[in-house]
Design a protein around this motif. Sequence first.
Motif, PDB file in Angstrom:
ATOM      1  N   THR A   1      -6.928 -12.975  42.148  1.00  8.37           N
ATOM      2  CA  THR A   1      -5.347 -13.314  42.196  1.00  8.37           C
ATOM      3  C   THR A   1      -5.006 -13.976  43.392  1.00  8.37           C
ATOM      4  O   THR A   1      -4.150 -14.956  43.475  1.00  8.37           O
ATOM      5  CB  THR A   1      -4.552 -12.240  41.679  1.00  8.37           C
ATOM      6  N   ASP A   2      -5.473 -13.390  44.769  1.00  9.53           N
ATOM      7  CA  ASP A   2      -4.996 -13.625  45.747  1.00  9.53           C
ATOM      8  C   ASP A   2      -5.648 -15.240  46.051  1.00  9.53           C
ATOM      9  O   ASP A   2      -5.266 -16.049  46.671  1.00  9.53           O
ATOM     10  CB  ASP A   2      -5.743 -12.722  47.168  1.00  9.53           C
ATOM     11  N   LEU A   3      -7.005 -15.120  45.673  1.00  7.33           N
ATOM     12  CA  LEU A   3      -7.711 -16.511  45.826  1.00  7.33           C
ATOM     13  C   LEU A   3      -7.087 -17.694  45.077  1.00  7.33           C
ATOM     14  O   LEU A   3      -6.853 -18.713  45.353  1.00  7.33           O
ATOM     15  CB  LEU A   3      -9.100 -16.422  45.344  1.00  7.33           C
ATOM     16  N   LEU A   4      -6.523 -17.175  43.737  1.00  6.09           N
ATOM     17  CA  LEU A   4      -5.937 -18.167  42.973  1.00  6.09           C
ATOM     18  C   LEU A   4      -4.657 -18.820  43.592  1.00  6.09           C
ATOM     19  O   LEU A   4      -4.164 -19.943  43.556  1.00  6.09           O
ATOM     20  CB  LEU A   4      -5.574 -17.405  41.577  1.00  6.09           C
TER      21      LEU A   4
ATOM     22  N   PHE B   1      -5.650 -21.043  46.047  1.00 10.70           N
ATOM     23  CA  PHE B   1      -5.966 -22.412  45.608  1.00 10.70           C
ATOM     24  C   PHE B   1      -4.711 -23.514  45.169  1.00 10.70           C
ATOM     25  O   PHE B   1      -4.684 -24.375  45.373  1.00 10.70           O
ATOM     26  CB  PHE B   1      -6.635 -22.163  44.387  1.00 10.70           C
ATOM     27  N   GLU B   2      -3.722 -22.730  44.780  1.00  9.04           N
ATOM     28  CA  GLU B   2      -2.488 -23.229  44.102  1.00  9.04           C
ATOM     29  C   GLU B   2      -1.790 -23.889  45.533  1.00  9.04           C
ATOM     30  O   GLU B   2      -0.911 -24.882  45.366  1.00  9.04           O
ATOM     31  CB  GLU B   2      -1.556 -22.205  43.440  1.00  9.04           C
ATOM     32  N   GLU B   3      -1.837 -23.361  46.632  1.00  8.82           N
ATOM     33  CA  GLU B   3      -1.373 -23.915  47.801  1.00  8.82           C
ATOM     34  C   GLU B   3      -1.927 -25.438  48.111  1.00  8.82           C
ATOM     35  O   GLU B   3      -1.208 -26.258  48.845  1.00  8.82           O
ATOM     36  CB  GLU B   3      -1.434 -23.011  48.978  1.00  8.82           C
ATOM     37  N   VAL B   4      -2.890 -25.529  47.823  1.00  5.97           N
ATOM     38  CA  VAL B   4      -3.517 -26.679  48.264  1.00  5.97           C
ATOM     39  C   VAL B   4      -3.684 -27.677  46.756  1.00  5.97           C
ATOM     40  O   VAL B   4      -4.387 -28.852  46.716  1.00  5.97           O
ATOM     41  CB  VAL B   4      -5.166 -26.713  48.596  1.00  5.97           C
TER      42      VAL B   4
END
Length: 114
Positions: free
Chosen positions: A18-21, A24-27
């Motif tokens: 979930t932290d990785l998601l 990902f959404e930041e970029v």
Amino acid sequence: MKWNLRWAAARRDIWRPTDLLAAFEEVGFRPSLSKVSAMWGGKPITVRLDDLDKICAALDCTVADLLEAEPIEGAAGKATDLPEAVGQSDTRSKGGARPVPRAKGDRPRTPPPN
């Protein structure tokens, strides 16, 4: 290839899918949570190049950080198990393999059927 997504994520203090998601959404990369979990939990069969670029941007890493070449299983020692090419044996004369002429009296080859 060895998939080092968890190692690259740990360098950014990311420990859960979930932290990785969120990273990902930041970029601007918006895969589903199930896709992120699949990448997190195992080695993907394929990864699109544009997705790989976005993953690297989100984790501030290179493709070499994510993918590491490994030797192919069972390939160790296989080079010596391969058959030699014609003329490469040390026991042969220096001229390499030469055709052997047919002995007189041998039957000639029959033509192929039409």
